[in-house]
Motif scaffolding. Structure first.
Motif, short mmCIF file in Angstrom:
data_model
loop_
_atom_site.label_atom_id
_atom_site.label_comp_id
_atom_site.label_asym_id
_atom_site.label_seq_id
_atom_site.Cartn_x
_atom_site.Cartn_y
_atom_site.Cartn_z
N SER A 152 25.58 25.34 7.22
CA SER A 152 25.83 25.96 5.92
C SER A 152 27.01 26.91 6.04
CB SER A 152 24.57 26.68 5.44
OG SER A 152 24.02 27.43 6.50
N ILE A 165 10.43 30.96 -13.37
CA ILE A 165 10.38 29.57 -13.83
C ILE A 165 11.61 28.80 -13.32
CG2 ILE A 165 10.52 28.13 -15.90
CD1 ILE A 165 8.69 30.14 -17.26
N GLY A 167 11.27 28.06 -9.65
CA GLY A 167 10.32 26.97 -9.42
C GLY A 167 10.98 25.61 -9.59
N LEU A 170 6.55 15.67 -0.59
CA LEU A 170 7.92 15.22 -0.33
C LEU A 170 8.39 15.50 1.09
CD1 LEU A 170 9.54 16.28 -3.69
CD2 LEU A 170 8.99 13.98 -2.94
N PRO A 184 23.84 24.72 0.59
CA PRO A 184 23.25 25.93 0.03
C PRO A 184 23.47 26.08 -1.47
CG PRO A 184 25.27 26.45 1.21
CD PRO A 184 24.97 25.01 1.48
N TYR A 185 24.39 25.30 -2.06
CA TYR A 185 24.67 25.48 -3.49
C TYR A 185 23.54 24.99 -4.36
CZ TYR A 185 29.10 26.95 -1.86
OH TYR A 185 30.06 27.66 -1.21
N LEU A 217 40.66 22.64 -0.85
CA LEU A 217 40.24 23.88 -0.21
C LEU A 217 39.95 24.92 -1.30
CD1 LEU A 217 42.67 24.07 2.83
CD2 LEU A 217 40.30 23.33 2.75
N PRO A 218 39.25 26.02 -0.94
CA PRO A 218 38.88 26.99 -1.99
C PRO A 218 40.03 27.45 -2.90
CG PRO A 218 37.72 27.49 0.02
CD PRO A 218 38.65 26.36 0.36
N LEU A 239 4.51 23.92 -6.43
CA LEU A 239 5.55 23.74 -5.42
C LEU A 239 4.95 23.38 -4.07
CD1 LEU A 239 8.26 26.42 -6.11
CD2 LEU A 239 8.35 23.97 -6.47
N ASN A 299 14.00 11.15 6.33
CA ASN A 299 15.44 11.03 6.08
C ASN A 299 16.25 11.64 7.21
OD1 ASN A 299 15.26 9.74 3.66
ND2 ASN A 299 15.36 11.60 2.43
N LYS A 349 22.67 17.05 1.38
CA LYS A 349 23.37 17.59 2.54
C LYS A 349 24.75 18.11 2.14
CE LYS A 349 24.38 16.38 6.71
NZ LYS A 349 24.71 15.59 7.89
N TYR A 381 19.34 12.08 -0.09
CA TYR A 381 19.55 12.90 1.09
C TYR A 381 21.02 13.23 1.36
CZ TYR A 381 19.09 14.80 5.73
OH TYR A 381 19.15 15.63 6.81
N ARG A 402 8.88 12.66 3.55
CA ARG A 402 10.04 11.85 3.22
C ARG A 402 11.34 12.51 3.64
NH1 ARG A 402 10.26 7.42 -0.92
NH2 ARG A 402 12.49 7.00 -0.79
N ILE A 403 11.42 13.82 3.44
CA ILE A 403 12.63 14.55 3.84
C ILE A 403 12.78 14.49 5.36
CG2 ILE A 403 13.75 16.81 3.83
CD1 ILE A 403 12.23 17.41 1.23
N PRO A 422 32.51 26.55 3.08
CA PRO A 422 33.22 25.30 2.80
C PRO A 422 34.72 25.49 2.97
CG PRO A 422 31.64 25.80 1.07
CD PRO A 422 31.73 27.02 1.94
N GLY A 423 35.36 24.52 3.59
CA GLY A 423 36.81 24.58 3.76
C GLY A 423 37.24 25.35 4.99
N LEU A 429 13.82 19.90 -3.33
CA LEU A 429 12.94 19.01 -2.57
C LEU A 429 13.18 17.56 -2.96
CD1 LEU A 429 9.56 20.99 -2.73
CD2 LEU A 429 10.89 20.49 -0.69
N LEU A 430 13.30 17.31 -4.29
CA LEU A 430 13.50 15.93 -4.76
C LEU A 430 14.80 15.35 -4.22
CD1 LEU A 430 12.35 16.17 -8.48
CD2 LEU A 430 11.27 14.85 -6.65
N ALA A 472 4.21 19.76 -4.30
CA ALA A 472 5.45 18.97 -4.22
C ALA A 472 5.96 18.94 -2.78
CB ALA A 472 6.51 19.57 -5.14
N THR A 522 13.62 24.86 -6.84
CA THR A 522 13.03 24.45 -5.57
C THR A 522 12.56 23.01 -5.64
OG1 THR A 522 12.27 26.72 -5.48
CG2 THR A 522 11.45 25.25 -3.78
N LEU A 523 11.99 22.65 -6.81
CA LEU A 523 11.55 21.27 -6.99
C LEU A 523 12.73 20.30 -6.89
CD1 LEU A 523 9.07 19.56 -7.76
CD2 LEU A 523 9.79 19.74 -10.13
N GLY A 568 16.36 16.26 -1.51
CA GLY A 568 16.21 16.02 -0.08
C GLY A 568 15.45 14.74 0.20
N ALA A 569 14.51 14.41 -0.68
CA ALA A 569 13.69 13.22 -0.45
C ALA A 569 14.38 11.96 -0.93
CB ALA A 569 12.34 13.38 -1.13
N PHE A 570 15.10 12.02 -2.04
CA PHE A 570 15.62 10.77 -2.62
C PHE A 570 17.13 10.64 -2.61
CE2 PHE A 570 11.48 11.60 -4.58
CZ PHE A 570 10.82 10.45 -4.16
N ILE A 590 3.10 28.02 -10.52
CA ILE A 590 4.33 27.53 -9.89
C ILE A 590 4.13 27.41 -8.38
CG2 ILE A 590 6.74 28.10 -9.43
CD1 ILE A 590 6.90 29.17 -12.26
#
Lengths: 184, 224
Positions: free
Chosen positions: A120, B80, B83, A36, B105-106, B180-181, A29, A43, B101, B97, A39-40, A123-124, B90-91, A32, B86-87, B93-95, A25
């Protein structure tokens, strides 16, 4: 000694799966991220340059330069005349770093706009620092030259730390850049 | 542990959507349910990310289920899941965006989404990859259904729009509290109550066709 060795072997055997998985892993990672992250970053860069016309009135394009306060974007109009600057800075918010863009006049003594790139906050509550209404308050020049929370800038209720972080970051940027005008 | 008995893939799939809906029936993974449902778009993106991670993690764990040792299994699940999360982070963030944003953090917090670890433990570590995949898709769709319902209700009432398009007349007084929450708790509580009422009404009708002594719901409403 033999017993210790046997115990060690047993532990290794039991955690072999975990070790192998961590390795696989971790390596995937890493790959990856390597693939990536350009690209990030692109962006994020595009988001910054896309905000510049809104932060510096009259500007159409920008060039990145270095300044005493780190990287800075010089904003130009169609005829390539300097319209102002956009400085990326970072402040410490309630839940993590707040990254913001500050638009400045060509002489770098006044703020023409503030935009939150990344945050971060709660929220709200804290996340209201991204609201354009609140950020527009920075366009009014404070009499003392520094922004004071609660006087020049409204404190956001329930988000004191977040709003103070933005105000501090803007003040700090002004302090760094308002020193004797050296060309950069 | 290795007995491959238990619900069939089809049962796993169907159970995940409503009968064992992870949010409405099991009350799992409530953090994203409450946190990212202020708009339908963020709710659906979150669901898609969870579905992807759940599917990948379930299939992977099912493939290595014979190698799992009881005392390290939770660590393996978490490893697992982390892993894949995180992937996904990243994906996105790259595709996607703007969405990455918005979710902020969620997205990394999917690692601690207990729906995924629950499915790994209940299904993937005991059954074949086919079962695990069906289970993941079913539970993932159930999660999507819950988040989508909540996101739609909150966005319509709170902002008068759906997926960013205005659906209510401009005269509609926007109930800002809904995005709101606290609005998340109100909307979730009411949706849950409605679903529970519906369910007990149906159970009562099935158990007792003449609705005179229904247990949980007023007979007059149970029959309508």
């Amino acid at each position: 000694m033999n017993a210790a060795l046997a115990k060690c072997k047993l532990h290794l055997k039991r955690s072999a799966l975990l070790l192998c998985l961590s390795l696989i892993i971790g390596v995937s990672l890493g790959a990856a991220d390597l693939l990536l992250s350009p690209r990030i970053l692109a962006n994020r860069e595009a988001e910054t340059t896309g905000q510049i016309p809104a932060l510096v009135p009259g500007s159409t394009h920008s060039r990145r330069q270095t300044s005493p306060a780190g990287d800075i974007h010089a904003a130009f109009n169609e005829t390539d005349a300097l319209q102002g600057w956009v400085l990326p800075v970072s402040g410490r918010g309630f839940a993590g770093p707040i990254e913001l863009l500050i638009g400045l006049t060509p002489a770098r003594e006044r703020v023409t706009g503030v935009y939150i790139l990344a945050q971060s906050e709660t929220p709200g509550l804290g996340s209201r620092i991204t609201s354009p209404t609140w950020l527009n308050e920075f366009k009014t020049r404070p009499e003392s030259g520094r922004y004071r929370l609660g006087r020049d800038i409204d404190g956001l209720s329930g988000a004191t730390i977040s709003s103070a972080a933005v105000v501090d970051a803007v003040n700090q940027a002004l302090d760094t850049l308002a020193k004797p005008q050296e060309a950069f | 542990m290795n007995s491959e008995s238990g619900p069939t893939p089809t049962e796993r799939f169907i159970n995940g959507i409503l009968p064992e809906n992870p949010v409405f029936r099991q009350l799992l993974g409530l953090c994203p349910v409450l946190a990212v449902t202020a708009s339908l778009a963020s709710a659906l993106t979150m669901s898609a990310a969870v579905l992807f991670v759940l599917l990948c993690a379930n299939v992977c764990i099912s493939l290595i289920r014979h190698l799992l040792r009881p005392h390290v299994r939770i660590v393996v699940f978490t490893l697992i899941i982390a892993g894949f999360v995180t992937l996904v982070d990243l994906l996105m963030g790259a595709f996607f965006y703007p969405m990455s944003k918005l979710l902020g953090p969620y997205l990394p917090l999917i690692i601690v989404n207990c729906i995924i670890i629950c499915r790994c433990e209940v299904c993937a570590s005991r059954q074949t990859p086919l079962h695990a995949a069906a289970d993941a898709i079913g539970q993932g769709l159930g999660f999507t259904l819950a988040l989508g319902a909540l996101g739609a209700v909150r966005e319509v009432l709170g902002a008068g729009s759906l997926l960013g398009h205005r659906v209510l007349p401009a005269a509609w007084p926007e109930q800002v509290v809904m995005i709101l929450p606290p609005g998340a708790f109100f909307a979730f509580g009411l949706l849950l109550a409605a679903l529970n009422a519906l369910r007990s009404a149906r159970t009562a009708r099935r158990l007792n066709p003449s609705p005179t002594e229904s247990l949980a719901w007023k007979p007059s409403e149970a029959s309508c």
